[in-house]
Design an enzyme around this catalytic site. Structure first.
Site, PDB file in Angstrom:
ATOM      1  N   ARG A  47      33.883  43.113  52.738  1.00 42.98           N
ATOM      2  CA  ARG A  47      32.712  43.716  52.104  1.00 42.98           C
ATOM      3  C   ARG A  47      32.969  44.093  50.634  1.00 42.98           C
ATOM      4  NH1 ARG A  47      31.775  47.944  56.956  1.00 42.98           N
ATOM      5  NH2 ARG A  47      33.963  47.424  57.280  1.00 42.98           N
TER       6      ARG A  47
ATOM      7  N   ARG B  71      49.402  53.821  23.927  1.00 43.88           N
ATOM      8  CA  ARG B  71      49.786  52.885  24.992  1.00 43.88           C
ATOM      9  C   ARG B  71      51.147  53.270  25.584  1.00 43.88           C
ATOM     10  NH1 ARG B  71      49.452  47.400  22.152  1.00 43.88           N
ATOM     11  NH2 ARG B  71      50.325  46.721  24.142  1.00 43.88           N
TER      12      ARG B  71
END
Ligand code: UD1
Ligand code: CA
Length: 463
Positions: free
Chosen positions: A18, A322
């Site tokens: 699903r 980062r």
């Protein structure tokens, strides 16, 4: 808690059709929630109960999930024949185990240790209680199995949504999917499950009726908070889980002394650590591995992952930190600055439009607008080492590998390709050539040309 030994089985073999993944073998429980897989949230809760063993049931060809199991050796469910089939796969490992077996779903990450402790207690509430099931009373029970209870509150049966009649569908007491079963009887009862439902699957939810045939009762425990039960079957469920998890993480951060101007727009990861008196402006995203010291200011629209900030730093607006960014005390990072795998010394200033990658900076460096480290030559990354109290002018290119020693000045607009000694000035740019009157002359010529063109046009129309 119970003195009986405890084993936890985590059902995680489903592919989650699903979820509509492109990869049909993708493990559903590996979808991330606040920066880490659904499965690891469940595993964490299981570990907090300090069980004797944890047995994850996973599907074949799920290397990422197998790795996520860590020291807990998973068992493989080859054919996905339902939650009952999944528990059956764990039985050989549980041979001879007489304690409590807790069965939890790998796709229900919010279930708390407190609720599971209640569940274990319910299982031990009487000699004839063979198992317990964790229920929850919810507003909208759609999609969940319903608990059919007797007058005394014990559970007679669990009916799945698709097998329920209209009257049963109205019941709002649902099955969270967590069970606690007498380990001495689990194997026999699981072997008695037959596939009788619409899907030809073996349902673990048949256990209450099976135990009853041998005179054993199923007790229910109710989850401490109904939101704990949310399971993940669809992408919409995943979003609902993220919503709930973010609420919890923000509340915990604020309880720890963090100010958030608009908490609903701040996204945290499971491991985000933020010190007291730090202020977070709206629209800030924390990926995994971020640790922020006390008294920092994270301005709007900043994105951080794998970054460590000492106390008193100021970031953004619009800053990107980062992985591997390490900021010492009092560093200021301004708008449109990107930092990657770099250490910025105390009180450094990188205030506008800069890129710093693979760099180590000493304290008190000023890295001006538009300056960048040129760390990649197309094949390899190279390092830049900058000493203390260095002034890097605007729009400077530092072509790595490079060393700039303490106290040096780099003139604006320079492209630096060789090491710079301490306390020196480097200028590496073309000299400015000036032509007096050139611009005025240029404008004059332009105006004359435009006049000529206009005259030509009107002339044409007249004819
Ligand atoms: C299940 C329950 C339902 C309950 C709901 C709570 C059954 C039959 N139904 O329904 O009563 O209200 O959870 O969220 O138990 N899994 C396997 N192997 C399989 C099938 C599933 O390991 O063959 C794992 C899945 O990875 C998942 C978990 O079991 O983590 C639950 O399976 P899922 O198919 O999502 O069950 P639901 O339909 O949600
Ligand atoms: Ca589910």
């Amino acid at each position: 808690m119970s003195a009986k030994p405890l084993a936890v089985v985590i059902l995680a073999a489903g592919v989650g059709s699903r979820m509509k993944s492109e990869n049909p073998n993708a493990a559903k429980v590996m979808h991330p929630l606040a920066g880490r897989p659904l499965f690891n949230w469940v595993l964490d809760t299981a570990e907090s109960l300090k069980p004797e063993r944890i047995i994850p049931v996973i599907g074949p060809d799920m290397p990422d999930l197998a790795a996520a199991c860590g020291p807990h050796k998973p068992v493989i469910q080859k054919t996905r024949d339902g939650t009952g089939g999944a528990v059956r796969c764990a039985l050989p490992v549980l041979k001879g185990f007489k304690g409590n077996v807790l069965i939890v779903l790998g796709d229900a990450p919010l279930i708390s240790a407190a609720s599971l402790k209640k569940l274990i207690k319910a299982r031990e509430s009487g000699l004839l209680v063979g198992l317990s099931v964790l229920g929850a009373a919810v507003e909208d029970p759609t999609g969940y199995g319903r608990l059919i209870t007797r007058r005394d509150g014990s559970v007679e049966a669990i009916i799945e949504e698709r097998d329920a009649d209209p009257k049963q569908k109205k019941i709002n007491l649902i099955n969270t999917g967590a069970f606690c079963v007498d380990g001495g009887r689990l194997a026999r009862w699981v072997e008695m499950i037959v596939p009788h439902n619409a899907q030809n699957e073996f349902y673990i939810t048949d256990l209450p009726e099976i135990a009853a045939t041998e005179g054993f009762l199923t007790q229910s425990a109710i989850a401490s908070d109904p939101s704990e039960i949310v399971g993940c079957n669809t992408r919409a469920d995943l979003a609902a889980l993220e919503f709930l998890m973010q609420q919890r993480l923000r509340a915990a951060a604020m309880a720890g002394g963090v100010t958030m101007l608009d908490p609903t727009s701040v996204y945290l990861s499971y491991d985000t650590r933020i010190g007291a008196d730090t202020v977070i402006e709206p629209h800030v995203f924390f990926g995994p591995g971020v640790s922020i010291g006390a008294g920092c200011h994270i301005k709007a629209f900043s994105h951080l992952e794998g970054a460590t900030l000492a106390r008193g730093c100021s970031i953004g607006p619009f800053a990107r930190l980062r992985p591997g960014s390490k900021l010492d005390e009092g560093v200021r990072i301004g708008n449109f600055v990107e930092i990657k795998k770099s250490k910025i010394g105390a009180h450094g200033k990188i205030n506008h439009l800069a890129y710093v990658g693979d760099c180590t900076m000493g304290p008190d460096v000023n890295f001006s607008a538009g300056a960048i480290t040129v760390n990649f030559d197309g094949f390899q990354k190279h390092e830049t080492v900058i000493g203390k109290n260095v002034m890097v002018g605007s729009n400077v290119n530092l072509i790595a590998p490079l060393r700039i020693d303490d106290g040096a000045f780099i003139a604006a607009g320079s492209t630096i390709t060789q090491n710079v000694p301490a306390d020196s000035l480097s200028i590496a740019r073309d000299v400015t050539k000036i032509r007096e009157g050139w611009a005025a002359e240029f404008r004059k010529r332009k105006a004359a040309m435009a006049k000529k063109m206009k005259a030509k046009k009107t002339d044409g129309r007249k004819r």
